[in-house]
Design an enzyme around this catalytic site. Structure first.
Site, short mmCIF file in Angstrom:
data_model
loop_
_atom_site.label_atom_id
_atom_site.label_comp_id
_atom_site.label_asym_id
_atom_site.label_seq_id
_atom_site.Cartn_x
_atom_site.Cartn_y
_atom_site.Cartn_z
N ARG A 18 -0.76 7.05 6.70
CA ARG A 18 -0.47 7.04 5.26
C ARG A 18 -0.98 8.33 4.61
NH1 ARG A 18 1.07 1.75 3.93
NH2 ARG A 18 0.04 0.11 5.11
N LYS B 183 16.86 3.97 1.49
CA LYS B 183 17.58 3.86 2.77
C LYS B 183 18.81 3.00 2.50
CE LYS B 183 14.47 3.39 6.53
NZ LYS B 183 13.80 2.50 7.51
N GLU C 268 7.77 2.03 -5.97
CA GLU C 268 7.81 1.63 -4.55
C GLU C 268 7.89 2.87 -3.66
OE1 GLU C 268 7.20 -0.11 -2.20
OE2 GLU C 268 8.42 -1.87 -1.94
N ASP C 269 7.58 2.68 -2.37
CA ASP C 269 7.72 3.79 -1.43
C ASP C 269 9.15 3.95 -0.94
OD1 ASP C 269 7.62 1.39 -0.03
OD2 ASP C 269 6.14 2.05 1.44
N LYS D 26 0.82 -1.20 0.00
CA LYS D 26 0.00 0.00 0.00
C LYS D 26 0.87 1.26 0.00
CE LYS D 26 -3.32 -2.41 2.97
NZ LYS D 26 -3.86 -2.49 4.32
N ASP E 231 14.63 -0.51 1.56
CA ASP E 231 15.28 -0.61 2.86
C ASP E 231 16.35 -1.71 2.77
OD1 ASP E 231 15.82 -0.77 5.58
OD2 ASP E 231 13.84 -1.45 6.19
N PHE F 95 12.88 5.27 10.99
CA PHE F 95 11.60 4.75 10.55
C PHE F 95 10.75 5.94 10.15
CE2 PHE F 95 7.37 3.00 10.81
CZ PHE F 95 7.54 1.81 10.12
N VAL F 96 10.44 6.04 8.89
CA VAL F 96 9.73 7.22 8.39
C VAL F 96 8.26 6.91 8.16
CG1 VAL F 96 11.76 8.38 7.43
CG2 VAL F 96 10.51 6.73 6.03
#
Ligand code: 5GP
Length: 177
Positions: free
Chosen positions: A167, A133, A100-101, A44, A104, A154-155
């Site tokens: 979100r 990241k 993608e967001d 999501k 990581d 952690f964003v």
């Protein structure tokens, strides 16, 4: 960690995000030069980024949505990518742009790129992430396009959640530990 919206520090403002998206779109418009593209939004987290990005892309474009998960609890990764819902049309001979967001560990990006290679003979496969990241990477993978580099925080916000919440924030923030 309890997260309240008033405790969040802004890392990237709405204005910074929107400006960077326009820059990325400009690069993509130049790269694809009017060729058809299938943009694949990874739900999501990438939903806000994907919808804002595609509004600035001017080639003929189709949008697809897939759902993956790797996060076990609110802030820790399981280290395993779960394909929750991947139903895609025939992507043979297509220009595939995965959106993608955040990258990581890189496991999700690797899973998706391998998935595309295994299942289709695409014309091109590009991976675009709003955030990168780099410092937490576990597999050797780099997005073709990224918006901003972030350090090991952690964003939250602009698609990225904390336990399913936040979100809807228009900015990206973090809570100082
Ligand atoms: P990776 O497979 O690269 O370790 O992780 C990718 C996924 O983990 C992202 O799509 C995102 O859902 C989640 N993730 C990684 N870092 C963060 C973060 O700082 N904040 C949030 N909300 N999700 C993250």
């Amino acid at each position: 960690m309890e997260v309240k919206v008033e405790d969040l520090k802004v890392l990237f403002s709405e204005e910074q995000i929107q400006k960077r998206i326009k820059e990325l779109a400009k690069e993509m418009n130049a790269f694809y030069k009017g060729e058809d593209v299938v943009a694949i939004c990874v739900l999501k987290g990438a939903v806000m980024f994907a919808v804002d990005l595609v509004k600035h892309l001017d080639m003929p474009l189709q949008m697809e949505f897939i759902r993956l998960s790797s996060y076990g609890s609110a802030m820790s990764t399981t280290g395993k990518v779960n394909a929750v819902d991947i139903k895609l049309p025939d992507l043979n001979d297509k220009n595939v742009l995965i959106i993608e967001d955040i990258v990581d560990t890189g496991l999700t990006a690797k899973f998706l790129i391998d998935f595309m290679h295994c299942n289709f003979n695409a014309k091109s496969i590009k991976f675009c992430s709003l955030l990168d990241k780099k410092i937490t990477r576990k597999v050797d993978i780099e997005p073709d396009y990224y918006g901003f580099e972030v350090d090991d925080k952690f964003v939250i916000g602009y698609g990225l959640d904390y336990d399913g919440y936040y979100r809807n924030l228009r900015y990206i923030g973090y809570k100082e530990m």
